[in-house]
Motif scaffolding. Structure first.
Motif, PDB file in Angstrom:
ATOM      1  N   UNK A  67     -14.782   7.622  11.976  1.00 53.90           N
ATOM      2  CA  UNK A  67     -13.514   7.986  11.530  1.00 53.90           C
ATOM      3  C   UNK A  67     -13.021   7.280  10.499  1.00 53.90           C
ATOM      4  N   UNK A  68     -13.557   6.183  10.211  1.00 50.91           N
ATOM      5  CA  UNK A  68     -13.001   5.603   8.956  1.00 50.91           C
ATOM      6  C   UNK A  68     -13.190   6.006   7.838  1.00 50.91           C
ATOM      7  N   UNK A  69     -14.512   6.610   7.885  1.00 50.15           N
ATOM      8  CA  UNK A  69     -15.184   6.858   6.475  1.00 50.15           C
ATOM      9  C   UNK A  69     -14.727   8.602   6.286  1.00 50.15           C
ATOM     10  N   UNK A  70     -14.465   9.069   7.280  1.00 53.58           N
ATOM     11  CA  UNK A  70     -13.614  10.485   7.282  1.00 53.58           C
ATOM     12  C   UNK A  70     -12.301  10.240   6.900  1.00 53.58           C
ATOM     13  N   UNK A  71     -11.631   9.291   7.246  1.00 53.59           N
ATOM     14  CA  UNK A  71     -10.201   9.060   6.966  1.00 53.59           C
ATOM     15  C   UNK A  71     -10.005   8.689   5.258  1.00 53.59           C
ATOM     16  N   UNK A  72     -11.051   7.824   4.971  1.00 51.37           N
ATOM     17  CA  UNK A  72     -10.845   7.292   3.276  1.00 51.37           C
ATOM     18  C   UNK A  72     -11.528   8.439   2.778  1.00 51.37           C
ATOM     19  N   UNK A  73     -12.232   9.339   2.986  1.00 57.80           N
ATOM     20  CA  UNK A  73     -12.768  10.263   1.982  1.00 57.80           C
ATOM     21  C   UNK A  73     -12.235  11.667   2.157  1.00 57.80           C
ATOM     22  N   UNK A  74     -11.372  11.828   3.336  1.00 57.55           N
ATOM     23  CA  UNK A  74     -10.721  12.897   3.407  1.00 57.55           C
ATOM     24  C   UNK A  74     -11.529  14.231   3.757  1.00 57.55           C
ATOM     25  N   UNK A 124      -5.464 -11.072  -1.360  1.00 56.21           N
ATOM     26  CA  UNK A 124      -6.445 -11.186  -2.482  1.00 56.21           C
ATOM     27  C   UNK A 124      -7.678 -10.672  -1.957  1.00 56.21           C
ATOM     28  N   UNK A 125      -8.019 -10.381  -0.841  1.00 57.09           N
ATOM     29  CA  UNK A 125      -9.129 -10.070  -0.329  1.00 57.09           C
ATOM     30  C   UNK A 125      -9.785  -8.739  -0.678  1.00 57.09           C
ATOM     31  N   UNK A 126     -10.843  -8.388  -1.243  1.00 63.09           N
ATOM     32  CA  UNK A 126     -11.272  -7.065  -1.712  1.00 63.09           C
ATOM     33  C   UNK A 126     -11.205  -5.886  -0.647  1.00 63.09           C
ATOM     34  N   UNK A 127     -11.265  -6.270   0.598  1.00 64.42           N
ATOM     35  CA  UNK A 127     -11.318  -5.310   1.556  1.00 64.42           C
ATOM     36  C   UNK A 127      -9.848  -4.663   1.836  1.00 64.42           C
ATOM     37  N   UNK A 128      -8.773  -5.395   1.619  1.00 64.03           N
ATOM     38  CA  UNK A 128      -7.407  -5.088   1.553  1.00 64.03           C
ATOM     39  C   UNK A 128      -7.194  -4.124   0.419  1.00 64.03           C
ATOM     40  N   UNK A 129      -7.921  -4.308  -0.606  1.00 62.25           N
ATOM     41  CA  UNK A 129      -7.555  -3.178  -1.688  1.00 62.25           C
ATOM     42  C   UNK A 129      -8.058  -2.079  -1.517  1.00 62.25           C
ATOM     43  N   UNK A 130      -8.927  -1.845  -0.418  1.00 63.70           N
ATOM     44  CA  UNK A 130      -9.584  -0.351  -0.258  1.00 63.70           C
ATOM     45  C   UNK A 130      -8.495   0.274   0.839  1.00 63.70           C
ATOM     46  N   UNK A 131      -7.381  -0.330   1.191  1.00 60.99           N
ATOM     47  CA  UNK A 131      -6.404   0.302   2.095  1.00 60.99           C
ATOM     48  C   UNK A 131      -5.368   0.903   1.525  1.00 60.99           C
ATOM     49  N   UNK A 132      -4.445   1.957   1.964  1.00 55.71           N
ATOM     50  CA  UNK A 132      -3.364   2.544   1.179  1.00 55.71           C
ATOM     51  C   UNK A 132      -1.975   1.459   1.182  1.00 55.71           C
ATOM     52  N   UNK A 133      -2.283   0.355   1.770  1.00 49.63           N
ATOM     53  CA  UNK A 133      -0.939  -0.588   1.801  1.00 49.63           C
ATOM     54  C   UNK A 133      -0.732  -1.163   0.493  1.00 49.63           C
ATOM     55  N   UNK A 134      -0.470  -0.462  -0.547  1.00 55.22           N
ATOM     56  CA  UNK A 134      -0.141  -1.109  -1.888  1.00 55.22           C
ATOM     57  C   UNK A 134       1.084  -0.892  -2.436  1.00 55.22           C
ATOM     58  N   UNK A 135       1.467  -1.764  -3.221  1.00 53.22           N
ATOM     59  CA  UNK A 135       2.583  -1.986  -3.957  1.00 53.22           C
ATOM     60  C   UNK A 135       2.686  -0.751  -5.185  1.00 53.22           C
ATOM     61  N   UNK A 176      -5.740   3.317  13.427  1.00 51.66           N
ATOM     62  CA  UNK A 176      -7.352   2.986  13.806  1.00 51.66           C
ATOM     63  C   UNK A 176      -8.153   2.440  12.673  1.00 51.66           C
ATOM     64  N   UNK A 177      -7.761   3.092  11.291  1.00 49.19           N
ATOM     65  CA  UNK A 177      -8.301   2.483  10.008  1.00 49.19           C
ATOM     66  C   UNK A 177      -8.011   1.071  10.092  1.00 49.19           C
ATOM     67  N   UNK A 178      -6.701   0.666  10.170  1.00 46.59           N
ATOM     68  CA  UNK A 178      -6.280  -0.876  10.029  1.00 46.59           C
ATOM     69  C   UNK A 178      -6.817  -1.674  10.999  1.00 46.59           C
ATOM     70  N   UNK A 179      -6.950  -1.163  12.311  1.00 51.93           N
ATOM     71  CA  UNK A 179      -7.585  -1.998  13.057  1.00 51.93           C
ATOM     72  C   UNK A 179      -9.163  -2.189  12.710  1.00 51.93           C
ATOM     73  N   UNK A 180      -9.901  -1.277  12.161  1.00 50.66           N
ATOM     74  CA  UNK A 180     -11.068  -1.478  11.658  1.00 50.66           C
ATOM     75  C   UNK A 180     -11.192  -2.531  10.685  1.00 50.66           C
ATOM     76  N   UNK A 181     -10.361  -2.474   9.555  1.00 49.38           N
ATOM     77  CA  UNK A 181     -10.025  -3.507   8.701  1.00 49.38           C
ATOM     78  C   UNK A 181      -9.809  -4.658   8.903  1.00 49.38           C
TER      79      UNK A 181
END
Length: 716
Positions: A67-74, A124-135, A176-181
Motif C-alpha cells: 500500500x505504501x509503494x502504491x501510494x507513493x508511486x501512484x 532532518x531525517x531523510x525518511x521524512x523527506x520522502x513524505x508529502x508533509x513539506x513546507x 496508513x503511509x504515515x503510520x508506516x513511516x
C-alpha cells in the motif's frame, strides 16, 4: 443380587474395556493435537530465534508495504515481479529488525516516544523527506504540516458521511503511509543506536590512527618481476589426497553456508510462434490498417485489434509510448499512417496513425470544491450557488471552508493520468481541466455529483499527440503450444531416467542446462517466472538425488520446464567432495609457487630474476600498505606486493614471495610521503566509518546465531 453378582464377576473385563475406550479417546485427542500442530507448522513462512512468523502475519506486512509503494508511486496494482521484489524487501527488513531487536533487548537499548517526536520536530531525517508533509516555500519536511493533517484526519473521521468517498480514501491511505513511516523511523533509530554502540566499542587510540595514517601516506615506487603460475602446466603438478585434506582444513571457514542449496539440471522449453501464426497475424494487421485508413470508431478499432497499447481519447505526451513508437511521433504529420511493420525489439507488428498534434501544458495547478447533496436537484442548486458566489468575487478558499474542504491548490501532471484507462467521468474531468485557461472556473457535472474547479496555473508546454497505435506481439497459437507440449511430454515419457535425458536431450532439440547451488529464496528456476511449483519440488524433503520432476507449465504461459535433482548441500560446512575442484586449484597454486620460488632462490636482483624464462617485469608507482597493488602484466590485484613494499627499504631487493597470480620479486626504487598532515580527529572519523562498514557484516553472524529459517518458497 444375581445381576449385581454377575456384574462383579465381569469386573476385570469391564476395566479392560473401559481402559481401552479411555486410551482410544486420549489417543484421538493426541492425534488431533499433533495434526493441529503439524498444520500450524506448515503455515510458517520462517523462524528467527525460535520465533515463528505465519504466512498470515507475513502477508499482512507485505500488504502494508504494498500500500505504501502504491501510494507513493501512484500505481493501483503491482505486477508479479514487483510483488516478488517487495516480498524480498519485507523479509530482509523483518529479519534484520528482529536480529537488532534481539540484541537491543539484551543490551537494554530502547527508542522512546519522546525520541521519535524529537526526530519529527527536527525534520532532518531523510525518511521524512520522502513524505508529502513539506513546507511549500522551503520544500523541506514541516512538522506543522504533519500535525495539521493528523488533526484534520481525526476531525474527518467524525464527519465521514459528509466527505466525498475519494477524499476519505486518500486521507486513509495517507494516514496508513504515515503510520508506516513512523514505524520505520523507530526501527531505524534502534538500529542506529546499536550500530553506534558497536562502533564506539571498536574505536582505536592515537596509535591506531597514526598507524593507519602512515599506511596511507607512505608510498613506494617499485620495479617488480613476476613468474606467473601459467608458466607451469597443471598436469605437471601432482596432487595427493592428503594435500586436499590439509587445504580443506586450512580454508574450511570459506565453505560455510547458512542455508541449504541444491544442484539441478533442467530443460526449459520456450514456445514461440510458428510460421502459420505469423501469417495469421499479418492478415489481421492488414485488415486493421485498412479499417484505420477508412476512418471509423478509432477506440473500437484499436480495442478489437488486440493492441497492447490502448487508445487515449485525449492527446498525450510521447512518454506514454514505448521508445520505438515515441521516436517516430515528431516526424509524422496529421493524418499520416505507417502501415504494418515488424519491430524486432519486442517481437511485434505495429501500425501508427497520427490524428493530430497540439501544444498543451504538462502541469496544471487546480483547486476544487466537491458538491454533495441528498439528490441531483439539491446538488445542482448548491453548485449554482457556489458558481454565483465565485463569479461575484468571493474567495475560493473561503467558500471551500464553508463546505468543510480546504480548497488547496494541487498540481496535476501528465504522468498522473496518461497511460491509464479512464472511464466517462474521469475522461470528462481531464478533458475539461486540460482545456481551461488560467483563472477560469467551471462546473463539472457527474452522474452522482458535481465539482467546481478552477485552473490557477499552467506550466511546461509540450507537444501532445492524438495518435492511434496498434502494437501486437507475435504470439503462438493454441495449436502451436499443444504440439510443443505433446512433443516435450513424449520426450520425457520416453526417457524416464537422468541418464536417458542427458544422452538424448540434444539429439531431440532440447538444451539440458545445469545450475549448482540454487537457493530457495531465488524464486525462479533458470530465470523463468512462474516456477514456484518447480521450486517447491526441488526443495521438497522427499525429493531425492536423481529424481525427475513433473512437467511444469510456467513463464507467461509460454514456457515448459522439467528439472532433475543432482545434489543437496545442507546448511553448514560443504563437504570436501563438494569443493574438490576449488581445493585442487588452490593446492596446484601452492605447489607451483614452491616450484617457482626454487627457480628464483638464488636471484639477488631483478636482473637475475629476468633471466628465468617466462618472467615479466613492470614498474609500479604509489604503492601503499592500505591498498592492494594491481599488476597489469598478470592482471591481478596483489596485497602481498603492497605489504612487502611497505617493509622494504629504498634500493633494497625482496623476494621471491607468493602472490595471487605469480611468484614475485621486487626492488624499491624510492620511498615517498604525501603532503597530507596527520589529523587525529580526521583519522578517528575515518576509523569510525570503517567500523560502521565492518558492523554491517556482523549481521551475517547474527543471522547464523538466530538460526533463521526461510520457508517462503512454499507459499510465494
Amino acid at each position: 443380587m444375581a445381576t449385581l453378582q454377575k456384574i462383579r464377576s465381569k469386573g476385570p473385563l469391564l476395566v479392560i474395556v473401559i481402559g481401552v475406550a479411555l486410551f482410544a479417546f486420549i489417543a484421538e485427542e493426541a492425534m488431533r493435537s499433533i495434526q493441529s500442530a503439524s498444520n500450524e507448522s506448515k503455515q510458517q513462512v520462517g523462524e528467527i530465534y525460535g520465533e515463528r512468523i505465519s504466512v498470515h502475519e507475513f502477508q499482512n506486512l507485505v500488504d502494508e508495504y504494498a500500500e505504501v509503494v502504491k501510494f507513493t508511486s501512484g500505481n493501483t496494482t503491482l505486477n508479479d515481479q514487483q510483488l516478488t521484489q517487495l516480498r524480498d524487501q519485507v523479509w530482509t527488513t523483518y529479519v534484520n529488525n528482529k536480529l537488532i531487536e534481539h540484541e537491543a533487548e539484551d543490551l537494554g537499548l530502547t527508542v522512546t516516544d519522546t525520541e521519535i517526536q524529537s526526530i519529527i520536530s527536527e525534520g532532518n531525517n531523510p525518511i521524512l523527506m520522502q513524505t508529502p508533509f513539506r513546507n511549500e516555500q522551503t520544500g523541506r519536511f514541516d512538522a506543522n504540516v504533519l500535525k495539521k493533517f493528523l488533526t484534520d484526519f481525526e476531525s474527518m473521521k467524525t464527519q465521514s458521511e459528509q466527505m466525498p468517498a475519494e477524499y476519505l480514501s486518500y486521507y486513509n491511505s495517507l494516514y496508513k503511509f504515515w503510520m508506516f513511516i513512523e514505524k520505520t523511523l523507530r526501527q531505524e533509530c534502534l538500529t542506529q543506536k546499536y550500530q553506534v554502540l558497536l562502533s564506539k566499542a571498536m574505536l582505536g587510540n592515537n596509535v591506531v590512527g597514526k598507524t593507519a595514517f602512515e599506511a596511507r601516506v607512505n608510498e613506494s615506487d617499485i620495479i617488480m618481476a613476476a613468474l606467473p603460475y601459467s608458466t607451469i602446466n597443471d598436469n605437471d603438478v601432482k596432487v595427493e589426497e592428503s594435500d586436499l585434506k590439509a587445504k580443506y582444513n586450512e580454508l574450511k571457514e570459506r565453505f560455510k553456508q547458512t542455508a541449504e542449496s541444491r544442484d539441478i539440471k533442467f530443460i526449459d522449453v520456450e514456445v514461440k510462434a510458428s510460421a502459420a501464426d505469423k501469417a495469421a497475424l499479418d492478415k489481421d494487421m492488414a485488415e486493421t490498417a485498412q479499417a484505420l485508413a477508412e476512418g471509423g470508431d478509432i477506440t473500437k478499432i484499436v480495442r478489437e485489434s488486440g493492441s497492447v497499447i490502448s487508445y487515449s481519447q485525449i492527446p498525450v505526451s510521447r512518454n506514454v509510448f514505448p521508445s520505438d513508437i515515441a521516436m517516430q511521433l515528431d516526424s509524422m504529420s496529421a493524418g499520416q499512417m505507417k502501415a504494418p511493420y515488424f519491430y524486432a525489439g519486442d517481437n511485434s507488428m505495429n501500425i501508427i496513425k497520427m490524428i493530430s498534434k497540439i501544444s498543451a501544458p504538462d502541469s496544471i495547478q487546480i483547486r476544487q470544491i466537491q458538491v454533495a447533496g441528498a439528490d441531483m436537484t439539491a446538488i445542482q442548486k448548491t453548485a449554482d450557488s457556489i458558481m454565483t458566489a465565485l463569479n461575484s468575487g468571493i474567495a475560493f478558499d473561503s467558500i471551500a471552508k464553508k463546505y468543510n474542504q480546504t480548497g488547496e491548490k494541487t498540481w496535476l501532471t501528465s504522468r498522473d493520468y496518461e497511460g491509464s484507462t479512464m472511464n466517462g467521468e474521469n475522461l470528462n474531468f481531464i478533458k475539461t481541466i486540460t482545456g481551461m485557461p488560467v483563472n477560469s472556473i467551471k462546473k463539472i457535472e457527474f452522474p452522482q455529483g458535481c465539482i467546481i474547479a478552477q485552473v490557477t496555473d499552467r506550466r511546461a508546454m509540450i507537444n501532445k499527440y492524438d495518435v492511434a497505435v496498434i502494437k501486437c506481439p507475435i504470439e503462438f497459437s493454441k495449436d502451436t503450444y499443444a504440439k510443443a507440449y505433446n512433443d516435450f511430454s513424449h520426450f520425457i515419457a520416453s526417457n524416464p531416467t537422468q541418464k536417458d535425458i542427458e544422452a538424448k536431450a540434444l539429439k531431440n532439440g532440447y538444451n539440458l542446462q545445469e545450475r549448482k547451488d540454487l537457493f530457495s529464496n531465488e524464486h525462479y528456476v533458470g530465470g523463468v517466472t512462474g516456477t514456484r511449483d518447480a521450486m517447491r519440488w526441488i526443495f521438497n524433503e522427499d525429493t531425492e538425488i536423481g529424481n525427475i520432476s513433473p512437467l511444469y507449465e510456467c513463464g507467461e504461459n509460454n514456457h515448459m520446464l522439467v528439472a532433475i535433482l543432482t545434489g543437496i548441500h545442507k546448511a553448514g560446512y560443504r563437504t570436501m567432495e563438494d569443493v574438490k575442484d576449488y581445493l585442487t586449484q588452490e593446492v596446484i597454486k601452492d605447489k607451483k609457487a614452491e616450484m617457482l620460488k626454487e627457480k628464483l632462490a638464488q636471484a639477488k636482483s631483478i636482473a637475475d630474476v629476468m633471466k628465468v624464462p617466462g618472467t615479466v617485469s613492470d614498474t609500479i608507482k604509489h604503492v601503499t600498505f592500505n591498498a592492494s597493488a594491481f599488476v597489469m602484466k598478470t592482471g591481478s590485484s596483489e596485497p602481498m606486493l603492497s605489504a612487502v613494499a611497505s617493509k622494504t627499504a629504498a634500493n633494497q631487493f625482496a623476494g621471491p614471495f607468493k602472490g595471487n597470480a605469480a611468484v614475485y620479486s621486487m626492488q624499491v626504487l624510492s620511498k615517498n610521503k604525501s603532503a597530507e598532515k596527520f589529523d587525529a580527529k580526521k583519522e578517528e572519523m575515518q576509523q569510525e566509518s570503517l567500523n560502521m562498514r565492518a558492523i554491517s557484516r556482523f549481521v551475517n553472524d547474527l543471522y547464523e546465531k538466530a538460526e533463521v529459517k526461510d520457508n517462503r518458497y512454499l507459499f510465494f
